[in-house]
Design a protein around this motif. Structure first.
Motif: not given
Lengths: 237, 407
Positions: B112-118, B125-130, B178-181, B211-223
């Motif tokens: 998913g996409s997000a904004t990186l704030d330093s 940026v492109q988030l890759f939750g793994v 860093v912050s991810l928005l 992966l768990s952090e990306s689910r929270a940030l991208l609001e995709r608890p499944f899949g």
């Protein structure tokens, strides 16, 4: 001439050369034969057809009509492969120019026909080639390149090469034509001696009447035909 | 007709004559030999380079994005498929994928996409939750980390790995925060490390998070977005992908399809360099043709006498083909050795490349097939060049030649 001793003969050989209107009948039904252990000289003016006959006898050319029989085998219309094989086994050639392979030694030149025949292994081939060079008086120069030999020596190597596969017939086209008098004498003596020692039928085309007259038989050609034999060795007897 | 009981001796006779003729023409033949040597050497070198870079590129993209991507589910026939975005049941799909003998690893990726704030700047940026353990089995991430520590990332859930170019542009170092928005949410992460794939498009935008952090940030608890798969034999990816698509009902993209443009570019480079270099051999072959044609003219008397003593037309052809073959053999040997030496030398030349992969020196691929292809191409050209004079020599009539030399 006893017919059972005949090694080569022709029947009604006709050969036309040239194209279209320029086509000329060079041989007009020539009948010829030669027996073992004889020397035959064919003489005649330039263009009479003597060399053409020699090339037909040597299977280097094909007649338009007639037959060439070599050791009982009719070969005028045989396949190229059969004629090539017959050249290797049954014929030896000596030409006016020696035609040695200049990159090879005298010994290697003599071995070339044997290599093609493939009946002897390498040591046997070398031994036979050395013996032939010895017969022509050149054993001491066996390892010299052909280019390092004199004209007379080169022609003697060519004679040794012609005898490599022990053929029953040796054809010589002006074998002394390119040599001085001394070397001509040596080469001619060699040919006649080998004919008698080895049972060869030596047929030579020559312009040298003196040498021709010393052959067992001399045949004169004129306009593509044999005329009455001018001389025969037996006549002198 | 007699049968030759020593065929090897006969062969060696024509070879023997050929080598003597060759020595008689050694200067002209040396030029031809040099041409064949250079042609083969440069053929080998250019193929080693182009395929070296291509292989390295393939290793890079396989190590970054895997051999296969199993993504959107579809329904319906092949002509009217309806796609549902992403993978709804990654666990089941991974279990099914592990049932394939060719599969060596499968890892779910939530993208998913997000904004990186330093402190320095903000950028998309492109988030890759793994799942790191899974992902390491299908990628070369372990060897791509160039700063910081993979262990730090493994240990700390709220950490990220940043692409090297992204970090450079934002002036971020390992240990920074860093912050991810995303959609008004703002989460802080520790930069555990920097990685470099060498592929500019990835290193500039990709942020790897748990992966768990990306689910929270991208609001995709499944899949997940797709499953990245590695294969035992990546070259067989298209065939495996076709079977998987049919069996699993998900779109499966093999790496060859994903990277078709670059692979086509490498292929075109390889072919064009081969064609260019083979012109050297072609010119040499023309030289050989000239030399042999001259030799036939010079050696007509020798050919005639060989024919008169019983050598066949095939023997005469063989003599001249041997000439070509001897020069070809010598040229091939020298060319292959020179090609190997040049390849070895070029491999050590420094060359910094970033963009489609990351390297600091020339890449070469040692492949015997390059040598075979070089020799085979030269053989075709050189032997064709030898064949025509050889046939001409064989057609000479000995009687005509000898008659022509008599006075």
């Amino acid at each position: 001439m006893p017919s059972d001793n005949i090694v080569i003969e022709t029947l009604g050989l006709v050969r036309d050369l040239g194209e279209g209107e320029a086509r000329v009948r060079v041989l007009k039904g020539v009948k010829f034969s030669a027996t073992a252990a004889t020397t035959t000289a064919i003489v005649g003016p330039s263009g009479c057809g003597k060399s053409t006959l020699l090339y037909l006898l040597g299977l280097l050319d094909r007649p338009d009509e007639g037959e060439v029989i070599l050791k009982g085998e009719p070969l005028a219309r045989a396949t190229d492969a059969v004629r090539t094989d017959a050249r290797n086994r049954l014929l030896g050639f000596v030409f006016q120019f020696h035609f040695l392979l200049t990159e090879f030694t005298a010994l290697e030149n003599v071995m070339l026909p044997m290599r093609k025949l493939g009946k002897l292994d390498e040591p046997a081939m070398r031994a036979r080639a050395l013996s032939l060079l010895d017969a022509v008086g050149l054993a001491a120069k066996a390892d010299r390149l052909a280019t390092k030999l004199s004209g007379g020596e080169q022609q003697r190597v060519a004679i040794a090469r012609a005898l490599a596969n022990d053929p029953p017939v040796l054809l010589a086209d002006e074998p002394t034509g390119n040599l001085d008098a001394k070397n001509s004498e040596i080469v001619f003596d060699l040919l006649t001696r080998l004919a008698h020692e080895r049972g060869l039928a030596v047929i030579m085309v020559t312009h040298n009447m003196e040498l021709a007259s010393r052959c067992d038989r001399m045949l004169r050609m004129l306009d593509g035909e044999f005329v009455t034999p001018a001389h025969h060795a037996d006549d002198d007897a | 007709m007699s049968v030759n009981p020593f065929p090897i001796a006969r062969m060696s006779t024509t070879l023997r004559i050929a080598t003597r003729f060759l020595l008689a023409k050694r200067r002209a033949m040396l030029m031809t030999l040099a041409g064949i040597t250079f042609g083969i050497a440069f053929f080998v070198l250019t193929q080693a380079q182009t395929s070296g870079f291509e292989q390295f590129f393939i290793r890079t993209i396989l190590g970054t994005d895997g051999a296969l991507r199993v993504a959107d589910r579809f329904q319906g026939a092949s002509t009217a498929k309806k796609y549902v975005e992403g993978v709804q049941y990654p666990g089941e799909l991974k279990a099914a994928l592990h049932g394939y003998a060719e599969v060596t690893g499968a890892a779910e990726v939530l993208k998913g996409s997000a904004t990186l704030d330093s402190n320095f700047r903000r950028q998309e940026v492109q988030l890759f939750g793994v799942d790191l353990a899974e992902f390491l089995a299908v990628s070369s991430l372990g060897s791509q980390v160039i700063a910081g520590s993979l262990d730090d990332f493994r240990r700390q859930p709220n950490s990220v790995l940043l692409g090297s170019e992204l970090a450079r542009r934002s002036n971020i170092r390992p240990g920074d925060s860093v912050s991810l928005l995303r959609d008004g949410k703002n989460r802080r992460f520790l930069v555990a490390g920097l990685y470099e794939t060498g592929i500019g498009d990835i290193d500039r935008v990709r942020v790897i998070i748990h992966l768990s952090e990306s689910r929270a940030l991208l609001e995709r608890p499944f899949g997940c977005s797709y499953i990245q798969v590695n294969l035992e034999e990546p070259d067989r990816a298209p065939a495996v992908a076709a079977r998987m698509e049919e069996a699993l009902g998900h779109a499966v993209a093999p790496w060859q399809r994903r990277e078709k443009v670059w692979l086509d570019v490498f292929g075109a480079l390889r072919v064009s360099s081969a064609v260019t270099v083979m012109t050297i051999v072609l010119v040499s072959a023309l030289g050989m043709y000239n030399t042999l044609a001259m030799l036939v003219m010079e050696k007509t008397k020798e050919i005639a006498i060989l024919r008169s003593m019983g050598y066949t037309r095939a023997d005469i052809t063989a003599v001249f083909l041997w000439l070509g073959a001897v020069v070809l053999a010598l040229g091939s040997l020298c060319g292959c050795l020179a090609g190997a030496a040049l390849t070895l030398g070029v491999e050590r030349l420094p060359l910094r490349i970033r963009g489609i992969f990351s390297t600091d020196h020339f890449m070469v691929n040692w492949d015997y097939r390059h040598y075979l292809a070089a020799v085979a191409s030269a053989a075709v050209v050189v032997m064709l060049a030898a064949l025509f004079p050889a046939r001409r020599a064989a057609q000479l009539e000995p009687g005509d030649i000898i008659r022509g030399t008599s006075s």
